[in-house]
Design a protein around this motif. Structure first.
Motif, PDB file in Angstrom:
ATOM      1  N   TYR A  64       0.840  -1.132   0.052  1.00 56.20           N
ATOM      2  CA  TYR A  64       0.118  -0.089  -0.206  1.00 56.20           C
ATOM      3  C   TYR A  64       1.109   1.333   0.377  1.00 56.20           C
ATOM      4  CZ  TYR A  64      -4.102  -2.879   1.242  1.00 56.20           C
ATOM      5  OH  TYR A  64      -5.048  -3.801   1.209  1.00 56.20           O
ATOM      6  N   GLU A  65       1.847   1.294   0.728  1.00 52.34           N
ATOM      7  CA  GLU A  65       2.866   2.490   1.091  1.00 52.34           C
ATOM      8  C   GLU A  65       3.752   2.815  -0.426  1.00 52.34           C
ATOM      9  OE1 GLU A  65       4.269   5.865   2.438  1.00 52.34           O
ATOM     10  OE2 GLU A  65       2.915   4.675   3.380  1.00 52.34           O
ATOM     11  N   ALA A  66       4.078   1.852  -0.757  1.00 44.43           N
ATOM     12  CA  ALA A  66       4.945   1.777  -2.325  1.00 44.43           C
ATOM     13  C   ALA A  66       3.841   2.416  -3.895  1.00 44.43           C
ATOM     14  CB  ALA A  66       5.222   0.195  -2.922  1.00 44.43           C
ATOM     15  N   CYS A  67       2.634   1.573  -3.530  1.00 40.29           N
ATOM     16  CA  CYS A  67       1.780   2.187  -4.599  1.00 40.29           C
ATOM     17  C   CYS A  67       1.144   3.787  -4.494  1.00 40.29           C
ATOM     18  CB  CYS A  67       0.331   1.489  -4.295  1.00 40.29           C
ATOM     19  SG  CYS A  67      -0.922   1.856  -5.474  1.00 40.29           S
ATOM     20  N   ARG A  68       1.238   3.916  -3.018  1.00 38.99           N
ATOM     21  CA  ARG A  68       0.653   4.813  -2.689  1.00 38.99           C
ATOM     22  C   ARG A  68       2.052   6.218  -2.654  1.00 38.99           C
ATOM     23  NH1 ARG A  68      -0.002   4.518   2.243  1.00 38.99           N
ATOM     24  NH2 ARG A  68      -1.781   4.515   2.851  1.00 38.99           N
ATOM     25  N   THR A  69       3.323   5.914  -2.711  1.00 35.45           N
ATOM     26  CA  THR A  69       4.208   6.769  -2.676  1.00 35.45           C
ATOM     27  C   THR A  69       4.996   6.538  -4.465  1.00 35.45           C
ATOM     28  OG1 THR A  69       5.712   6.138  -1.389  1.00 35.45           O
ATOM     29  CG2 THR A  69       6.741   6.728  -2.924  1.00 35.45           C
ATOM     30  N   LEU A  70       4.509   5.738  -5.361  1.00 35.87           N
ATOM     31  CA  LEU A  70       4.213   5.850  -6.831  1.00 35.87           C
ATOM     32  C   LEU A  70       3.579   6.598  -7.499  1.00 35.87           C
ATOM     33  CD1 LEU A  70       5.763   2.071  -7.001  1.00 35.87           C
ATOM     34  CD2 LEU A  70       7.278   4.007  -7.986  1.00 35.87           C
ATOM     35  N   LYS A  71       2.836   6.180  -6.934  1.00 30.45           N
ATOM     36  CA  LYS A  71       1.153   7.067  -7.515  1.00 30.45           C
ATOM     37  C   LYS A  71       1.587   8.881  -7.463  1.00 30.45           C
ATOM     38  CE  LYS A  71      -0.774   4.124  -9.858  1.00 30.45           C
ATOM     39  NZ  LYS A  71      -0.344   4.127 -11.190  1.00 30.45           N
ATOM     40  N   ALA A  72       2.032   9.366  -6.262  1.00 33.33           N
ATOM     41  CA  ALA A  72       2.016  10.789  -5.142  1.00 33.33           C
ATOM     42  C   ALA A  72       3.324  11.026  -6.778  1.00 33.33           C
ATOM     43  CB  ALA A  72       2.891  10.729  -4.450  1.00 33.33           C
ATOM     44  N   GLN A  73       4.069  10.915  -7.589  1.00 35.49           N
ATOM     45  CA  GLN A  73       5.225  11.113  -7.905  1.00 35.49           C
ATOM     46  C   GLN A  73       4.669  11.287  -9.323  1.00 35.49           C
ATOM     47  OE1 GLN A  73       8.155  12.368  -6.700  1.00 35.49           O
ATOM     48  NE2 GLN A  73       7.174  11.135  -4.395  1.00 35.49           N
ATOM     49  N   PRO A  74       5.015  12.348 -10.429  1.00 31.95           N
ATOM     50  CA  PRO A  74       4.617  12.201 -11.754  1.00 31.95           C
ATOM     51  C   PRO A  74       5.317  11.569 -12.513  1.00 31.95           C
ATOM     52  CG  PRO A  74       4.526  14.971 -10.376  1.00 31.95           C
ATOM     53  CD  PRO A  74       5.363  13.340  -9.529  1.00 31.95           C
ATOM     54  N   ASP A  75       6.316  11.069 -12.116  1.00 34.47           N
ATOM     55  CA  ASP A  75       7.447  10.261 -13.033  1.00 34.47           C
ATOM     56  C   ASP A  75       6.982   8.752 -13.380  1.00 34.47           C
ATOM     57  OD1 ASP A  75       8.615  10.443 -10.689  1.00 34.47           O
ATOM     58  OD2 ASP A  75      10.733  10.026 -11.881  1.00 34.47           O
ATOM     59  N   ILE A  93      -9.109  -5.033  -0.477  1.00 28.85           N
ATOM     60  CA  ILE A  93      -9.268  -4.426  -2.459  1.00 28.85           C
ATOM     61  C   ILE A  93      -9.535  -2.674  -2.423  1.00 28.85           C
ATOM     62  CG2 ILE A  93     -10.552  -4.680  -4.538  1.00 28.85           C
ATOM     63  CD1 ILE A  93     -10.570  -8.194  -3.373  1.00 28.85           C
ATOM     64  N   GLU A  94     -10.920  -3.040  -2.401  1.00 25.10           N
ATOM     65  CA  GLU A  94     -11.246  -0.930  -1.941  1.00 25.10           C
ATOM     66  C   GLU A  94     -10.202  -0.290  -1.674  1.00 25.10           C
ATOM     67  OE1 GLU A  94     -15.229  -0.978   0.527  1.00 25.10           O
ATOM     68  OE2 GLU A  94     -16.003  -2.059  -1.667  1.00 25.10           O
ATOM     69  N   GLU A  95      -8.962  -0.502  -0.874  1.00 21.20           N
ATOM     70  CA  GLU A  95      -8.477   0.112  -0.024  1.00 21.20           C
ATOM     71  C   GLU A  95      -7.325   0.299  -1.527  1.00 21.20           C
ATOM     72  OE1 GLU A  95      -4.536   0.874   3.085  1.00 21.20           O
ATOM     73  OE2 GLU A  95      -6.457  -0.400   3.877  1.00 21.20           O
ATOM     74  N   GLY A  96      -6.571  -0.768  -1.890  1.00 18.58           N
ATOM     75  CA  GLY A  96      -5.837  -0.681  -2.858  1.00 18.58           C
ATOM     76  C   GLY A  96      -6.287  -0.252  -4.284  1.00 18.58           C
ATOM     77  N   LEU A  97      -7.421  -0.733  -4.348  1.00 21.59           N
ATOM     78  CA  LEU A  97      -8.102   0.217  -5.743  1.00 21.59           C
ATOM     79  C   LEU A  97      -8.067   1.860  -5.755  1.00 21.59           C
ATOM     80  CD1 LEU A  97     -10.717  -2.082  -6.782  1.00 21.59           C
ATOM     81  CD2 LEU A  97      -8.324  -1.870  -8.065  1.00 21.59           C
ATOM     82  N   ALA A  98      -8.343   2.722  -4.326  1.00 21.40           N
ATOM     83  CA  ALA A  98      -8.372   3.560  -3.970  1.00 21.40           C
ATOM     84  C   ALA A  98      -6.961   4.176  -4.323  1.00 21.40           C
ATOM     85  CB  ALA A  98      -9.017   4.453  -2.767  1.00 21.40           C
ATOM     86  N   LEU A  99      -6.053   3.402  -3.890  1.00 14.96           N
ATOM     87  CA  LEU A  99      -4.401   3.422  -3.845  1.00 14.96           C
ATOM     88  C   LEU A  99      -4.301   4.379  -5.044  1.00 14.96           C
ATOM     89  CD1 LEU A  99      -3.135   1.682  -1.086  1.00 14.96           C
ATOM     90  CD2 LEU A  99      -4.252   4.741  -0.970  1.00 14.96           C
ATOM     91  N   GLY A 100      -4.642   3.530  -6.413  1.00 14.94           N
ATOM     92  CA  GLY A 100      -4.738   3.715  -7.486  1.00 14.94           C
ATOM     93  C   GLY A 100      -4.226   2.369  -8.331  1.00 14.94           C
TER      94      GLY A 100
END
Length: 129
Positions: A64-75, A93-100
């Motif tokens: 979850y944290e890895a996804c959150r971090t990657l989705k927060a970076q424009p590149d 599942i909802e939490e993961g999809l909400a993160l992007g």
């Protein structure tokens, strides 16, 4: 034609082996592994993959944290991100999809279905670009 690169974050060695055989030999993909979310972030700094497949429960940094971090970076925000995990209650599942994340694949998986799913996800991602 160059093979598409997939990064997989998975801390279990046995599962890494199954994923490697499945994606490389059944799917024809190039695969690089990270043992946790921090290693995944380091891999992505070096090279941008066509797809990231990530476990949720890992040491040092969870999925979850890895996804959150990657989705927060424009590149890195546009890299398709998929969770592959046994932690697959509706709330998770909802939490993961909400993160992007674009999808959530449950362990254990059937290899042929897994390859078909990954190919489908890559096809959908390339059509959105």
């Amino acid at each position: 034609m160059a093979k598409e690169m997939i990064f997989v974050a998975e801390d279990e060695q046995d599962i890494q082996k199954v994923i490697k055989v499945t994606l490389k030999y059944k799917g024809g993909f190039e695969v690089k592994f990270a043992g946790n979310g921090l290693e995944l972030l380091d891999l992505v700094k070096e090279e941008k993959p066509a797809l990231i497949i990530c476990d949720v429960m890992m040491p040092r940094m969870d999925g979850y944290e890895a996804c959150r971090t990657l989705k927060a970076q424009p590149d890195t925000a546009s890299i398709p991100f998929v969770f592959l995990t046994a932690k697959a209650q509706e709330k998770e599942i909802e939490e993961g999809l909400a993160l992007g994340a674009i999808d959530y694949i449950k362990k254990p998986f059937e290899p042929d279905e897994f390859v078909a799913k990954v190919k489908g996800l890559l096809g959908n991602a390339s059509r959105k670009e």
